[in-house]
Design a protein around this motif. Structure first.
Motif, PDB file in Angstrom:
ATOM      1  N   LEU A 178       0.696  -1.262  -0.193  1.00  0.00           N
ATOM      2  CA  LEU A 178       0.039   0.227  -0.294  1.00  0.00           C
ATOM      3  C   LEU A 178       0.636   1.313  -0.113  1.00  0.00           C
ATOM      4  CD1 LEU A 178      -2.819  -1.227   2.579  1.00  0.00           C
ATOM      5  CD2 LEU A 178      -2.672  -1.049  -0.522  1.00  0.00           C
ATOM      6  N   GLY A 179       1.599   0.940   0.917  1.00  0.00           N
ATOM      7  CA  GLY A 179       3.043   2.235   0.666  1.00  0.00           C
ATOM      8  C   GLY A 179       3.287   2.677  -0.203  1.00  0.00           C
ATOM      9  N   TYR A 180       3.881   1.912  -1.140  1.00  0.00           N
ATOM     10  CA  TYR A 180       3.905   1.645  -2.456  1.00  0.00           C
ATOM     11  C   TYR A 180       3.212   2.284  -3.324  1.00  0.00           C
ATOM     12  CZ  TYR A 180       7.096   1.005  -6.732  1.00  0.00           C
ATOM     13  OH  TYR A 180       8.379   0.682  -7.863  1.00  0.00           O
ATOM     14  N   LEU A 181       2.823   1.610  -3.472  1.00  0.00           N
ATOM     15  CA  LEU A 181       1.402   1.831  -4.152  1.00  0.00           C
ATOM     16  C   LEU A 181       1.161   3.923  -4.140  1.00  0.00           C
ATOM     17  CD1 LEU A 181      -0.938   1.349  -6.498  1.00  0.00           C
ATOM     18  CD2 LEU A 181      -2.581   0.485  -4.528  1.00  0.00           C
ATOM     19  N   PHE A 182       0.675   3.723  -2.746  1.00  0.00           N
ATOM     20  CA  PHE A 182       0.550   5.592  -2.384  1.00  0.00           C
ATOM     21  C   PHE A 182       2.106   6.166  -3.676  1.00  0.00           C
ATOM     22  CE2 PHE A 182       0.744   9.325  -0.163  1.00  0.00           C
ATOM     23  CZ  PHE A 182      -0.097   9.755  -0.061  1.00  0.00           C
ATOM     24  N   LEU A 183       2.835   5.851  -2.997  1.00  0.00           N
ATOM     25  CA  LEU A 183       4.102   6.505  -3.074  1.00  0.00           C
ATOM     26  C   LEU A 183       4.014   6.745  -5.049  1.00  0.00           C
ATOM     27  CD1 LEU A 183       6.815   8.453  -3.042  1.00  0.00           C
ATOM     28  CD2 LEU A 183       8.006   5.923  -3.198  1.00  0.00           C
ATOM     29  N   LEU A 232      -7.754   0.252  -4.473  1.00  0.00           N
ATOM     30  CA  LEU A 232      -8.771   1.942  -5.186  1.00  0.00           C
ATOM     31  C   LEU A 232      -8.249   3.167  -4.631  1.00  0.00           C
ATOM     32  CD1 LEU A 232     -10.532  -0.210  -7.353  1.00  0.00           C
ATOM     33  CD2 LEU A 232      -8.486   0.678  -8.182  1.00  0.00           C
ATOM     34  N   THR A 233      -8.035   2.377  -3.340  1.00  0.00           N
ATOM     35  CA  THR A 233      -8.775   4.099  -2.554  1.00  0.00           C
ATOM     36  C   THR A 233      -7.573   4.664  -2.272  1.00  0.00           C
ATOM     37  OG1 THR A 233     -10.696   2.887  -1.437  1.00  0.00           O
ATOM     38  CG2 THR A 233      -9.658   5.058  -0.133  1.00  0.00           C
ATOM     39  N   VAL A 234      -6.083   3.996  -1.920  1.00  0.00           N
ATOM     40  CA  VAL A 234      -5.254   4.404  -1.756  1.00  0.00           C
ATOM     41  C   VAL A 234      -4.132   4.945  -2.248  1.00  0.00           C
ATOM     42  CG1 VAL A 234      -2.898   3.801  -1.423  1.00  0.00           C
ATOM     43  CG2 VAL A 234      -4.713   2.523   0.312  1.00  0.00           C
ATOM     44  N   PHE A 235      -4.689   4.065  -4.241  1.00  0.00           N
ATOM     45  CA  PHE A 235      -4.454   4.554  -5.459  1.00  0.00           C
ATOM     46  C   PHE A 235      -4.908   6.455  -5.271  1.00  0.00           C
ATOM     47  CE2 PHE A 235      -4.093   5.353  -9.918  1.00  0.00           C
ATOM     48  CZ  PHE A 235      -2.675   5.324 -10.035  1.00  0.00           C
ATOM     49  N   THR A 236      -5.990   6.498  -5.048  1.00  0.00           N
ATOM     50  CA  THR A 236      -6.771   7.363  -5.757  1.00  0.00           C
ATOM     51  C   THR A 236      -6.432   8.500  -4.689  1.00  0.00           C
ATOM     52  OG1 THR A 236      -9.072   6.745  -6.320  1.00  0.00           O
ATOM     53  CG2 THR A 236      -9.141   8.737  -5.746  1.00  0.00           C
ATOM     54  N   LEU A 237      -6.033   8.173  -3.177  1.00  0.00           N
ATOM     55  CA  LEU A 237      -5.702   8.789  -2.197  1.00  0.00           C
ATOM     56  C   LEU A 237      -4.018   9.705  -3.091  1.00  0.00           C
ATOM     57  CD1 LEU A 237      -6.892   7.569   0.923  1.00  0.00           C
ATOM     58  CD2 LEU A 237      -7.635   9.427  -0.298  1.00  0.00           C
ATOM     59  N   GLY A 238      -3.192   8.727  -3.231  1.00  0.00           N
ATOM     60  CA  GLY A 238      -1.779   9.066  -3.735  1.00  0.00           C
ATOM     61  C   GLY A 238      -2.209   9.745  -4.794  1.00  0.00           C
ATOM     62  N   CYS A 239      -3.143   9.977  -5.806  1.00  0.00           N
ATOM     63  CA  CYS A 239      -3.089  11.188  -6.789  1.00  0.00           C
ATOM     64  C   CYS A 239      -2.966  12.674  -6.432  1.00  0.00           C
ATOM     65  CB  CYS A 239      -4.342   9.953  -8.087  1.00  0.00           C
ATOM     66  SG  CYS A 239      -3.191   8.638  -9.104  1.00  0.00           S
ATOM     67  N   PHE A 241      -3.110  13.430  -3.551  1.00  0.00           N
ATOM     68  CA  PHE A 241      -1.935  13.956  -2.916  1.00  0.00           C
ATOM     69  C   PHE A 241      -1.303  14.537  -3.596  1.00  0.00           C
ATOM     70  CE2 PHE A 241       2.273  14.032  -0.692  1.00  0.00           C
ATOM     71  CZ  PHE A 241       2.022  15.076   0.224  1.00  0.00           C
ATOM     72  N   GLY A 242      -0.976  14.023  -4.262  1.00  0.00           N
ATOM     73  CA  GLY A 242       0.448  14.103  -5.498  1.00  0.00           C
ATOM     74  C   GLY A 242       0.184  15.890  -6.257  1.00  0.00           C
ATOM     75  N   LEU A 243      -1.481  15.580  -6.801  1.00  0.00           N
ATOM     76  CA  LEU A 243      -1.747  16.687  -7.410  1.00  0.00           C
ATOM     77  C   LEU A 243      -2.026  17.439  -7.013  1.00  0.00           C
ATOM     78  CD1 LEU A 243      -2.795  16.978 -10.673  1.00  0.00           C
ATOM     79  CD2 LEU A 243      -4.607  16.426  -9.773  1.00  0.00           C
ATOM     80  N   LEU A 244      -2.629  17.748  -5.749  1.00  0.00           N
ATOM     81  CA  LEU A 244      -2.751  19.020  -5.104  1.00  0.00           C
ATOM     82  C   LEU A 244      -1.451  19.736  -4.597  1.00  0.00           C
ATOM     83  CD1 LEU A 244      -5.550  18.263  -2.400  1.00  0.00           C
ATOM     84  CD2 LEU A 244      -5.642  19.783  -4.634  1.00  0.00           C
ATOM     85  N   ALA A 245      -0.534  18.888  -3.804  1.00  0.00           N
ATOM     86  CA  ALA A 245       0.699  19.257  -4.046  1.00  0.00           C
ATOM     87  C   ALA A 245       1.840  19.520  -4.681  1.00  0.00           C
ATOM     88  CB  ALA A 245       1.418  18.512  -2.591  1.00  0.00           C
ATOM     89  N   PHE A 246       1.612  19.014  -5.580  1.00  0.00           N
ATOM     90  CA  PHE A 246       2.536  19.834  -6.999  1.00  0.00           C
ATOM     91  C   PHE A 246       1.959  20.668  -7.309  1.00  0.00           C
ATOM     92  CE2 PHE A 246       4.698  19.048 -10.886  1.00  0.00           C
ATOM     93  CZ  PHE A 246       6.244  19.265 -10.177  1.00  0.00           C
ATOM     94  N   SER A 247       0.641  20.520  -7.826  1.00  0.00           N
ATOM     95  CA  SER A 247      -0.144  21.935  -8.694  1.00  0.00           C
ATOM     96  C   SER A 247      -0.023  23.177  -7.358  1.00  0.00           C
ATOM     97  CB  SER A 247      -1.058  21.488  -8.215  1.00  0.00           C
ATOM     98  OG  SER A 247      -2.432  21.697  -7.213  1.00  0.00           O
ATOM     99  N   ARG A 248       0.503  23.153  -6.594  1.00  0.00           N
ATOM    100  CA  ARG A 248       0.661  24.358  -5.348  1.00  0.00           C
ATOM    101  C   ARG A 248       1.683  24.987  -6.334  1.00  0.00           C
ATOM    102  NH1 ARG A 248      -2.899  25.229  -1.508  1.00  0.00           N
ATOM    103  NH2 ARG A 248      -4.187  23.339  -0.673  1.00  0.00           N
ATOM    104  N   LEU A 249       3.286  23.718  -6.104  1.00  0.00           N
ATOM    105  CA  LEU A 249       4.240  24.046  -6.218  1.00  0.00           C
ATOM    106  C   LEU A 249       4.237  24.816  -7.835  1.00  0.00           C
ATOM    107  CD1 LEU A 249       7.315  24.031  -5.711  1.00  0.00           C
ATOM    108  CD2 LEU A 249       7.655  21.783  -6.324  1.00  0.00           C
ATOM    109  N   LEU A 250       3.796  24.525  -8.763  1.00  0.00           N
ATOM    110  CA  LEU A 250       3.693  24.639 -10.138  1.00  0.00           C
ATOM    111  C   LEU A 250       3.169  26.310 -10.440  1.00  0.00           C
ATOM    112  CD1 LEU A 250       2.667  21.719 -13.270  1.00  0.00           C
ATOM    113  CD2 LEU A 250       5.096  23.248 -12.562  1.00  0.00           C
TER     114      LEU A 250
END
Length: 337
Positions: A178-183, A232-239, A241-250
């Motif tokens: 699950l950790g690797y899937l989230f990352l 699927l929940t972990v994968f969605t949460l990972g998406c 998290f990455g989208l919101l965090a990275f979009s703020r930086l961009l």
């Protein structure tokens, strides 16, 4: 942070291929344009080496997309939970995002099968078309950088080298915990909004492409079990998290260091061109594998058994379409001013 509602559809300049210089307004016509933009992004995501971020940059709505996503925060959640839907829609540019999402889904659904066939049976011709499109788009998008200084050229070179390096990494099997899937989800979704880097390709590199596709297929076949829901929940949460965090930086970089950021993004586009070089052939060792697992090598013109003239013509036609569309957009923008 930039407010997405204040960003023009054709945000950066007349260098974009679609849009005009007027502020975005809610209209069926603009919704249709944004659905078309999403359709193009979805279609691009079905092609190895092309990302939806590249298409967003070409079509002129990249800044607005990043700004809109970056506005999805705790305040947005509060507006949702309190039923202030009008304020929420204004904050996150919901109508724009919804139109794009519809187009992306339709684009992937409508063209995934066709692109799979083209890449399987007409790979060289298909690559020639996208090579011409992206190469001409680099020429068009370069005007998003106001002044080219040595530092900005260096940023472009760094982006180019990064994209080339990523494209050469061999795929490897990953541990599907699950950790690797989230990352993996967080990293892949970041790639999807970057020009020049394919999110699906990143999933393949990380060794989770097949498991993720399998989970999606299993879900739509209604073969649902608790483990599938958790993954699927972990994968969605990972998406998310990455989208919101990275979009703020961009969004911050585009707001405060626009020219350097745009130069780097252009470099990523240039670096992706290598994967689209038309003179490629599938290696004999992977020829019998599924398309997503096939490996290709560059070949010389003498080794290519097709028509070089056709490849050149397809690339020139595709590039010409981009340049003509850009010229038309500039004239329409000038008239609207």
């Amino acid at each position: 942070m930039t407010n997405p509602s204040d960003i023009d559809d054709c945000e950066a300049s007349p260098a974009t291929v679609a849009g005009d210089s007027r502020p975005p307004t809610a209209s069926i016509g603009r919704d249709a344009v944004n659905i078309f933009r999403g359709f193009c992004m979805g279609a691009a995501d079905t092609v190895p080496g092309v990302s939806g971020g590249t298409i967003a940059l070409i079509l002129g709505h990249y800044d607005r997309l990043i700004a809109a996503i970056s506005q999805i925060d705790s305040d947005a959640v509060k507006l949702l939970l309190s039923g202030q839907f009008r304020a929420l829609s204004r904050k996150i540019d919901l109508r724009f995002l919804a139109a794009l999402a519809i187009g992306i889904v339709v684009g992937i659904g409508a063209l995934a099968g066709l692109m799979h066939w083209l890449l399987q049976h007409r790979m060289n011709e298909t690559m020639a078309v996208f090579f011409g499109l992206v190469l001409a788009s680099v020429w068009v998008v370069r005007r998003n950088v106001a002044i080219w200084t040595p530092g900005r050229f260096l940023a472009m070179v760094v982006g180019t080298v990064a994209a080339l390096a990523i494209s050469q990494i061999p795929a490897s099997p990953g541990e599907i915990n699950l950790g690797y899937l989230f990352l993996s989800a967080a990293v892949a979704i970041c790639a999807m909004i970057l020009p020049g880097i394919s999110g699906a390709f990143i999933l393949l590199l990380l060794g989770v492409y097949e498991p993720v596709i399998g989970m999606v297929k299993q879900f739509f076949q209604l073969d649902i079990d608790p483990l599938l829901i958790i993954r699927l929940t972990v994968f969605t949460l990972g998406c998310g998290f990455g989208l919101l965090a990275f979009s703020r930086l961009l969004n911050y970089l585009l707001s405060h260091h626009r020219d350097v950021t745009m130069a780097t993004l252009i470099g990523l586009m240039i670096g992706s061109i290598g994967r689209l070089w038309p003179l490629q052939a599938v290696t004999p060792e992977t020829a019998e594998l599924e398309l997503k697992y096939q490996e290709t090598v560059f070949i010389t013109p003498a080794q290519y058994d097709g028509s070089l003239i056709l490849l050149i013509a397809l690339a020139l036609i595709a590039g010409g379409v981009v340049l003509i569309a850009d010229r038309v957009t500039q004239r329409l923008t000038g008239l609207s001013d």
